[in-house]
Design a protein around this motif. Structure first.
Motif, PDB file in Angstrom:
ATOM      1  N   GLU A   4      17.652  44.985   0.652  1.00 29.01           N
ATOM      2  CA  GLU A   4      16.985  46.003  -0.161  1.00 29.01           C
ATOM      3  C   GLU A   4      17.821  46.385  -1.375  1.00 29.01           C
ATOM      4  OE1 GLU A   4      17.425  46.084   3.058  1.00 29.01           O
ATOM      5  OE2 GLU A   4      15.350  45.817   3.782  1.00 29.01           O
ATOM      6  N   GLU A   5      19.157  46.358  -1.212  1.00 23.83           N
ATOM      7  CA  GLU A   5      20.042  46.708  -2.334  1.00 23.83           C
ATOM      8  C   GLU A   5      19.922  45.689  -3.466  1.00 23.83           C
ATOM      9  OE1 GLU A   5      24.837  47.150  -3.208  1.00 23.83           O
ATOM     10  OE2 GLU A   5      24.066  47.460  -1.168  1.00 23.83           O
ATOM     11  N   PHE A   6      19.912  44.401  -3.105  1.00 28.30           N
ATOM     12  CA  PHE A   6      19.775  43.360  -4.135  1.00 28.30           C
ATOM     13  C   PHE A   6      18.380  43.391  -4.751  1.00 28.30           C
ATOM     14  CE2 PHE A   6      23.175  41.670  -1.414  1.00 28.30           C
ATOM     15  CZ  PHE A   6      24.144  41.455  -2.377  1.00 28.30           C
ATOM     16  N   LEU A   7      17.373  43.684  -3.941  1.00 27.94           N
ATOM     17  CA  LEU A   7      16.003  43.733  -4.449  1.00 27.94           C
ATOM     18  C   LEU A   7      15.838  44.900  -5.416  1.00 27.94           C
ATOM     19  CD1 LEU A   7      13.532  41.951  -3.888  1.00 27.94           C
ATOM     20  CD2 LEU A   7      12.737  43.693  -2.265  1.00 27.94           C
ATOM     21  N   THR A   8      16.402  46.063  -5.038  1.00 25.49           N
ATOM     22  CA  THR A   8      16.325  47.238  -5.926  1.00 25.49           C
ATOM     23  C   THR A   8      17.045  46.974  -7.240  1.00 25.49           C
ATOM     24  OG1 THR A   8      16.236  48.713  -4.009  1.00 25.49           O
ATOM     25  CG2 THR A   8      16.865  49.692  -6.126  1.00 25.49           C
ATOM     26  N   ASN A   9      18.242  46.384  -7.166  1.00 28.22           N
ATOM     27  CA  ASN A   9      18.995  46.075  -8.387  1.00 28.22           C
ATOM     28  C   ASN A   9      18.223  45.093  -9.273  1.00 28.22           C
ATOM     29  OD1 ASN A   9      21.082  47.720  -7.542  1.00 28.22           O
ATOM     30  ND2 ASN A   9      22.276  46.046  -6.652  1.00 28.22           N
ATOM     31  N   PHE A  10      17.577  44.120  -8.630  1.00 32.23           N
ATOM     32  CA  PHE A  10      16.802  43.136  -9.393  1.00 32.23           C
ATOM     33  C   PHE A  10      15.701  43.829 -10.196  1.00 32.23           C
ATOM     34  CE2 PHE A  10      13.164  40.378  -9.968  1.00 32.23           C
ATOM     35  CZ  PHE A  10      13.727  39.194 -10.431  1.00 32.23           C
ATOM     36  N   TYR A  11      14.935  44.711  -9.546  1.00 29.04           N
ATOM     37  CA  TYR A  11      13.819  45.355 -10.234  1.00 29.04           C
ATOM     38  C   TYR A  11      14.302  46.383 -11.256  1.00 29.04           C
ATOM     39  CZ  TYR A  11      10.522  43.055  -7.134  1.00 29.04           C
ATOM     40  OH  TYR A  11       9.786  42.101  -6.468  1.00 29.04           O
ATOM     41  N   ASN A  12      15.450  47.014 -11.003  1.00 30.38           N
ATOM     42  CA  ASN A  12      16.006  47.942 -12.004  1.00 30.38           C
ATOM     43  C   ASN A  12      16.406  47.192 -13.277  1.00 30.38           C
ATOM     44  OD1 ASN A  12      15.672  50.184 -10.394  1.00 30.38           O
ATOM     45  ND2 ASN A  12      17.761  50.134  -9.568  1.00 30.38           N
ATOM     46  N   ASP A  13      17.080  46.039 -13.103  1.00 33.63           N
ATOM     47  CA  ASP A  13      17.461  45.233 -14.274  1.00 33.63           C
ATOM     48  C   ASP A  13      16.229  44.686 -14.979  1.00 33.63           C
ATOM     49  OD1 ASP A  13      20.230  45.541 -13.966  1.00 33.63           O
ATOM     50  OD2 ASP A  13      20.301  43.964 -12.444  1.00 33.63           O
ATOM     51  N   ALA A  14      15.228  44.264 -14.200  1.00 29.95           N
ATOM     52  CA  ALA A  14      13.994  43.747 -14.797  1.00 29.95           C
ATOM     53  C   ALA A  14      13.284  44.834 -15.600  1.00 29.95           C
ATOM     54  CB  ALA A  14      13.076  43.203 -13.717  1.00 29.95           C
ATOM     55  N   LEU A  15      13.304  46.071 -15.090  1.00 32.67           N
ATOM     56  CA  LEU A  15      12.673  47.187 -15.807  1.00 32.67           C
ATOM     57  C   LEU A  15      13.409  47.478 -17.108  1.00 32.67           C
ATOM     58  CD1 LEU A  15      10.509  49.425 -15.741  1.00 32.67           C
ATOM     59  CD2 LEU A  15      12.178  50.883 -14.552  1.00 32.67           C
ATOM     60  N   TYR A  16      14.757  47.435 -17.050  1.00 37.69           N
ATOM     61  CA  TYR A  16      15.542  47.669 -18.273  1.00 37.69           C
ATOM     62  C   TYR A  16      15.227  46.610 -19.331  1.00 37.69           C
ATOM     63  CZ  TYR A  16      19.581  47.668 -21.401  1.00 37.69           C
ATOM     64  OH  TYR A  16      20.375  47.662 -22.516  1.00 37.69           O
ATOM     65  N   LEU A  17      15.183  45.341 -18.919  1.00 40.51           N
ATOM     66  CA  LEU A  17      14.901  44.258 -19.869  1.00 40.51           C
ATOM     67  C   LEU A  17      13.474  44.340 -20.391  1.00 40.51           C
ATOM     68  CD1 LEU A  17      16.692  41.339 -18.008  1.00 40.51           C
ATOM     69  CD2 LEU A  17      17.471  42.493 -20.074  1.00 40.51           C
ATOM     70  N   ASP A  18      12.559  44.761 -19.531  1.00 41.24           N
ATOM     71  CA  ASP A  18      11.161  44.865 -19.951  1.00 41.24           C
ATOM     72  C   ASP A  18      10.975  45.968 -20.987  1.00 41.24           C
ATOM     73  OD1 ASP A  18       8.399  44.020 -19.693  1.00 41.24           O
ATOM     74  OD2 ASP A  18       8.040  45.945 -18.684  1.00 41.24           O
ATOM     75  N   ASN A  19      11.718  47.068 -20.846  1.00 39.65           N
ATOM     76  CA  ASN A  19      11.588  48.204 -21.768  1.00 39.65           C
ATOM     77  C   ASN A  19      12.397  48.026 -23.050  1.00 39.65           C
ATOM     78  OD1 ASN A  19       9.895  49.548 -19.993  1.00 39.65           O
ATOM     79  ND2 ASN A  19      11.583  50.618 -18.968  1.00 39.65           N
ATOM     80  N   PHE A  20      13.342  47.098 -23.035  1.00 39.05           N
ATOM     81  CA  PHE A  20      14.173  46.905 -24.218  1.00 39.05           C
ATOM     82  C   PHE A  20      13.344  46.255 -25.331  1.00 39.05           C
ATOM     83  CE2 PHE A  20      17.167  44.661 -26.940  1.00 39.05           C
ATOM     84  CZ  PHE A  20      18.108  45.652 -27.183  1.00 39.05           C
ATOM     85  N   VAL A  21      13.434  46.821 -26.522  1.00 34.81           N
ATOM     86  CA  VAL A  21      12.654  46.345 -27.663  1.00 34.81           C
ATOM     87  C   VAL A  21      13.530  45.455 -28.534  1.00 34.81           C
ATOM     88  CG1 VAL A  21      11.331  46.990 -29.707  1.00 34.81           C
ATOM     89  CG2 VAL A  21      11.213  48.406 -27.637  1.00 34.81           C
TER      90      VAL A  21
END
Length: 438
Positions: free
Chosen positions: A365-382
């Motif tokens: 769950e820790e690796f999965l949470t980190n994965f989605y947090n990084d994906a969210l950051y990259l998705d929001n980055f303009v």
């Protein structure tokens, strides 16, 4: 130019080695691949290992998929010879001139700070810490004295040639003081230093060349002492950076030939050459538009995915490893080489064996949470691709002619031995008169 240039691995290669298909070093083909989780193996490409010299460096190159050739080794200045010291002095002189542009008609102050006997450092070394606390006290005391606390500075340390006592010379910018106010500012500076004699006088920009000569005196250090240093304001950019926001200065730079132009400072006309530090600020590369956090997020994203894939492959988890969104590769084309390594390799499995085989200690769950947090950051980055390409066009328009002219100039210069004799003669002349204005 440099009297003793040294070879380094070309950053264009080691920052993205997987972009290149072939590497040749003096006729020998080298096969090298790098994963996004491993550091570049500099020892493998050490030029001494293959007997590469500046004369044979042209026989070492990398070839990318399109057939373009990139030099594997490039020459860089040693930073220690007289020619490097002289180049640094000229760059500092130009930066000091450009810094004055940001302060308009406020004349700079030239300061000399010395120690009284009882306040001399115990080891008789120059002290960056003493200067740091001097600047902090000066900010506070200027504000208490009714002056604006904002000022900028550049200071050089020095050992007295005859006694070896440490002292400092430097420039204070942006302190408005005329008439009686000058004596009030003098008292504030003396109070802020409080370690000995202080000499302050108004300065004109033609004296910046004299001040910059102190950086040539790094070699004049008594035995057993620490080297001389210089320090300058870094908040709001380094020395000269505030002038880049001046539209008249920007127009003068963009209208110039080879970044050399004339500019009026405090009523006098000066010839200025835009130093490399400010060229890099005016004409930034694409990485200046994308913070390092983006690359870290991509690497973390791939790492978390790789751990989950390895566990899935070994039957240690029932969680399916998430896939990298395809639009990330299109959004960050500069990091495509990182996305190309999503497969689990034997090296990765061996390197992170303890992490992969301990799901209780390192939960999925820790690796999965980190994965989605990084994906969210990259998705929001303009990413403003148009701005990056526009800046790249401007860089080519101004930098390529400058580099071509610089290469033509280098071709006209005498051999290194002759240049060394000329510089030694100039250095001796500077050394003989360096204290005539103090």
């Amino acid at each position: 130019m440099c009297l003793n240039p040294r070879l380094i691995i070309n950053p264009a290669y080691y920052k993205n080695p997987n972009r290149f298909v072939y590497v040749y070093i003096r006729g020998r083909q080298i096969l090298y691949q790098q994963t996004p989780f491993s550091a570049f193996d500099f020892e493998e490409f050490n030029y001494r290992k293959y007997g590469v010299t500046p004369e044979t460096a042209k026989d070492c190159y990398a070839v990318d998929m399109s057939g373009d050739i990139t030099p594997l080794y490039i020459e860089t200045p040693c930073g220690k010879c007289l020619e490097c010291a002289n180049r640094k002095r000229k760059e500092l002189q130009n930066r000091m001139l450009i810094e004055q542009i940001a302060h308009g008609d406020v004349r700079p102050l030239f300061c000399t700070l010395t120690y009284r006997n009882e306040d001399l450092p115990a080891d008789l070394n120059v002290s960056a810490e003493d200067l740091k606390y001097f600047f902090k006290r000066l900010h506070i005391n200027l504000e208490r004295g009714g002056f604006p606390s904002y000022f900028r500075h550049i200071f050089f340390s020095e050992y007295c040639p005859s006694t070896g006592r440490p002292h400092y010379h430097g420039i204070l910018y942006g302190i408005q003081c005329q008439g009686r106010e000058f004596f009030r500012v003098l008292e504030i500076i003396e109070k802020s230093w409080a370690k000995g004699f202080v000499k302050v006088k108004h300065f004109m920009p033609w004296g910046f060349g004299y001040v910059s000569k102190y950086c040539l005196k790094k070699s004049e250090v008594p035995p057993g002492r620490i080297p001389n240093f210089w320090t300058g304001s870094r908040r709001s950019g380094g020395i000269g950076f505030p002038a880049l926001s001046n539209p008249d200065f920007e127009y003068a730079v963009l209208s110039s030939e080879n970044f050399t132009f004339k500019y009026k400072i405090l009523g006098n006309l000066y010839t200025i050459h835009l130093p490399r530090y400010l060229r890099d600020k005016m004409f930034p590369r694409f990485r200046a538009f994308i913070p390092i956090e983006v690359e870290r997020a991509i690497k973390n994203l791939l790492f978390n995915q790789a751990i989950l894939k390895a566990r899935e492959f070994q039957g240690l988890t029932e969680i399916k490893a998430p896939e990298i969104p395809r639009d990330f590769i299109e959004k960050f084309p500069f990091y495509e080489h990182l996305f190309d390594h999503t497969d689990i390799t034997a090296w990765f499995t061996k390197q992170y064996h303890s992490v992969i085989t301990n799901p209780d200690y390192y939960p999925d769950e820790e690796f999965l949470t980190n994965f989605y947090n990084d994906a969210l950051y990259l998705d929001n980055f303009v990413v403003d691709i148009d701005k990056i390409y526009r800046q790249d066009f401007i860089n080519e328009k101004f930098m390529i002619p400058y580099i071509q002219n610089a290469l033509r100039y280098l071709a006209t210069q005498p051999p290194a031995d002759d240049r060394a004799l000329i510089l030694q003669h100039q250095y001796n002349a500077v050394k003989n008169r360096c204290h005539s204005l103090t």
